[in-house]
Write an enzyme that holds these catalytic residues in place. Structure first.
Site, mmCIF file in Angstrom:
data_model
loop_
_atom_site.group_PDB
_atom_site.id
_atom_site.type_symbol
_atom_site.label_atom_id
_atom_site.label_comp_id
_atom_site.label_asym_id
_atom_site.label_seq_id
_atom_site.Cartn_x
_atom_site.Cartn_y
_atom_site.Cartn_z
ATOM 1 N N LYS A 60 0.818 -1.212 0.000
ATOM 2 C CA LYS A 60 0.000 0.000 0.000
ATOM 3 C C LYS A 60 0.854 1.266 0.000
ATOM 4 C CE LYS A 60 -2.979 2.598 3.218
ATOM 5 N NZ LYS A 60 -2.036 3.514 3.898
ATOM 6 N N ASN A 61 1.841 1.335 0.900
ATOM 7 C CA ASN A 61 2.607 2.571 1.033
ATOM 8 C C ASN A 61 3.462 2.851 -0.200
ATOM 9 O OD1 ASN A 61 1.505 3.032 3.548
ATOM 10 N ND2 ASN A 61 3.170 2.049 4.651
ATOM 11 N N ARG A 91 -4.673 10.627 2.872
ATOM 12 C CA ARG A 91 -3.446 11.331 3.220
ATOM 13 C C ARG A 91 -2.407 11.250 2.099
ATOM 14 N NH1 ARG A 91 -1.915 13.814 7.603
ATOM 15 N NH2 ARG A 91 0.294 14.216 7.956
ATOM 16 N N ASP A 127 -5.418 8.399 8.940
ATOM 17 C CA ASP A 127 -5.687 7.861 10.268
ATOM 18 C C ASP A 127 -5.551 8.923 11.343
ATOM 19 O OD1 ASP A 127 -6.238 5.234 9.593
ATOM 20 O OD2 ASP A 127 -4.128 4.678 9.545
ATOM 21 N N ASP A 181 4.097 0.546 11.880
ATOM 22 C CA ASP A 181 2.818 -0.012 11.433
ATOM 23 C C ASP A 181 2.579 -1.423 11.961
ATOM 24 O OD1 ASP A 181 2.022 2.220 10.089
ATOM 25 O OD2 ASP A 181 2.627 1.531 8.109
#
Length: 435
Positions: free
Chosen positions: A22-23, A97, A121, A320
């Site tokens: 994802k990142n 974000r 978040d 994370d």
């Protein structure tokens, strides 16, 4: 609002393949704005945050073609700069974000950008100073309009290379600055750069597009600016956070699981940190095999003192996965101190674990001491709410190991980062119903 109804206490078995990272996806998808030529990206995860970013770029004028389930081609030939003034841009930009990472590419190619205050978040203060200061050193001018919560950014021509020492090794900040610097005039040197695998992947992708970045993998990047970038193809790494989550889930549920295609060499300290919690694992080629364990014991330091697991900048342990390490420790033999240094609100989900029967002392917003049950006492199912992506998955893992039924509300938070997680875990034998 959707919920998961979870029947716990079931052993899982089988193989599971992690989604694309994802990142990394959020960074490299923004990088397509740097060129008008086609960029094809594979292994893209079908998750909410990534889909919102793709939608944002599409509405900005990027031609998006979905080649197959996980492959997209992007062509940013005709960007509509007027779209940045629209209500739709405001709503989408605030919803994710990752939208902050359009700043570097837009400044590099178009000399301007406008950005609503991004969302994400609610895990504590997440300042954006590193992004702004770095891009300002390249020549950008920022103005924040508090009346409409917009950042107005202009380069007044081409950005100019410079030396900078980042005030923190921000992953997204480094990515943004690198994307701004690749087409800046002259030489840019970035010291104290983040060096996570995802940043390395972005830099390698940019080099294939024609950028000149050296020092990849270190905290000192040197970038020789070029006038134009071309197209390329790129494959995302597997998501290291999913891999760590599956390792923890296997241990908590006493399950035998094989995690496929992990790119183990890119996982850093993740396997060793879970080994410190007592979890056995075998590397089989690029797969990680987790055998059934009825018990696992937390290591102590050589002098017998209590183990501390803390988040660090890469190559340290990623923040994370601290939520996962914490929930895994609740059923281990022994005690561990979990120290979340970066975000002051990320441990507040432990009250739900305490309601489930876990023995946790929340020392302060950053530290929690976990006294494991050694699987002598099971957690009990309750109703709870997912506060953010990572805490949500930690609660899901707790529910899978608990006696009875749990209900997790607000699972849209989990969907933001984990692709069809209920379906994939049900294929291993879990009993999760989406309500």
């Amino acid at each position: 609002m959707a919920s998961f109804e979870v029947i716990g206490g079931r052993k899982l078995s089988g193989e599971i393949t992690p989604q694309g990272a994802k990142n990394e996806a959020l960074q490299v998808i923004c990088a397509v704005l740097l060129t008008e030529e086609p960029v094809t990206i594979t292994n893209i995860p079908d998750i909410v945050d990534v889909q919102k970013l793709i939608q944002l770029l599409s509405e900005m004028g990027v031609t998006v073609t979905r080649e197959d389930e996980e492959t997209y081609t992007f062509e940013a030939r005709n960007i509509n700069l007027e779209y940045l003034e629209s209500k739709q841009f405001v709503n989408l930009g605030r919803a994710i974000r990752g939208s902050v990472m359009i700043m570097g590419p837009m400044l590099a190619r178009f000399g301007m950008c406008k950005l609503p205050k991004p969302g994400g978040d609610k895990i504590g203060r997440r300042r954006m100073d590193t992004h702004f200061i770095g891009l300002e050193k390249l020549g950008a001018k920022f103005k924040y309009d508090s009346s409409d919560e917009f950042f107005h950014i202009n380069a007044n021509g081409r950005l100019k290379g410079t030396y900078m020492l980042l005030d923190e090794a921000s992953v997204t900040g480094t990515a943004n600055i690198v994307m701004g610097a690749v087409m800046a005039e002259g030489l840019t040197t970035i010291y104290n750069a983040a060096c996570e695998p995802y940043v390395q992947q972005l830099c390698r992708m940019l080099n294939r597009m024609g950028a000149k970045i050296s020092g990849i993998g270190s905290n000192l990047l040197t970038i020789e600016g070029v006038e134009k970038l071309g197209g390329t193809t790129h494959k995302l790494l597997p998501d290291m956070i999913e891999i760590g989550s599956f390792i923890g889930m296997a241990a908590m549920t006493g399950s035998e699981i094989t995690i496929k295609n992990c790119q183990i060499q890119e996982l850093g300290l993740i396997p060793d940190t879970f080994r410190q919690l007592g979890i056995k694992m075998e590397f089989r080629g690029d797969d990680i095999y987790i055998p059934t364990q009825e018990n696992y014991t937390i290591e102590t330091y050589i002098d017998g003192s209590i183990l501390t697991i803390a988040d660090q900048i890469w190559p340290g342990f990623t923040p994370d996965l601290l939520s996962i390490a914490l929930v895994v420790a609740t059923q281990a033999k022994g005690t561990v101190l979990i120290h979340q240094k970066m975000f002051e609100s990320r441990l507040f989900f432990v009250d739900k674990l305490i309601d489930m029967g876990a023995q946790i002392i929340l020392c302060d917003p950053h530290r929690a001491t976990v006294i494991g049950h050694n699987k002598q006492v099971s957690l009990r199912g309750i109703r709870m709410t997912s506060p953010d992506i990572r805490a949500g998955v930690a609660l899901l893992i707790a529910a899978l190991s608990a006696d009875g039924k749990s209900v997790i509300d607000n699972v849209e938070q989990i969907d933001r980062g984990y692709q069809k997680i209920d379906q994939r875990l049900n294929a291993l034998g879990a009993q999760i119903t989406r309500i």
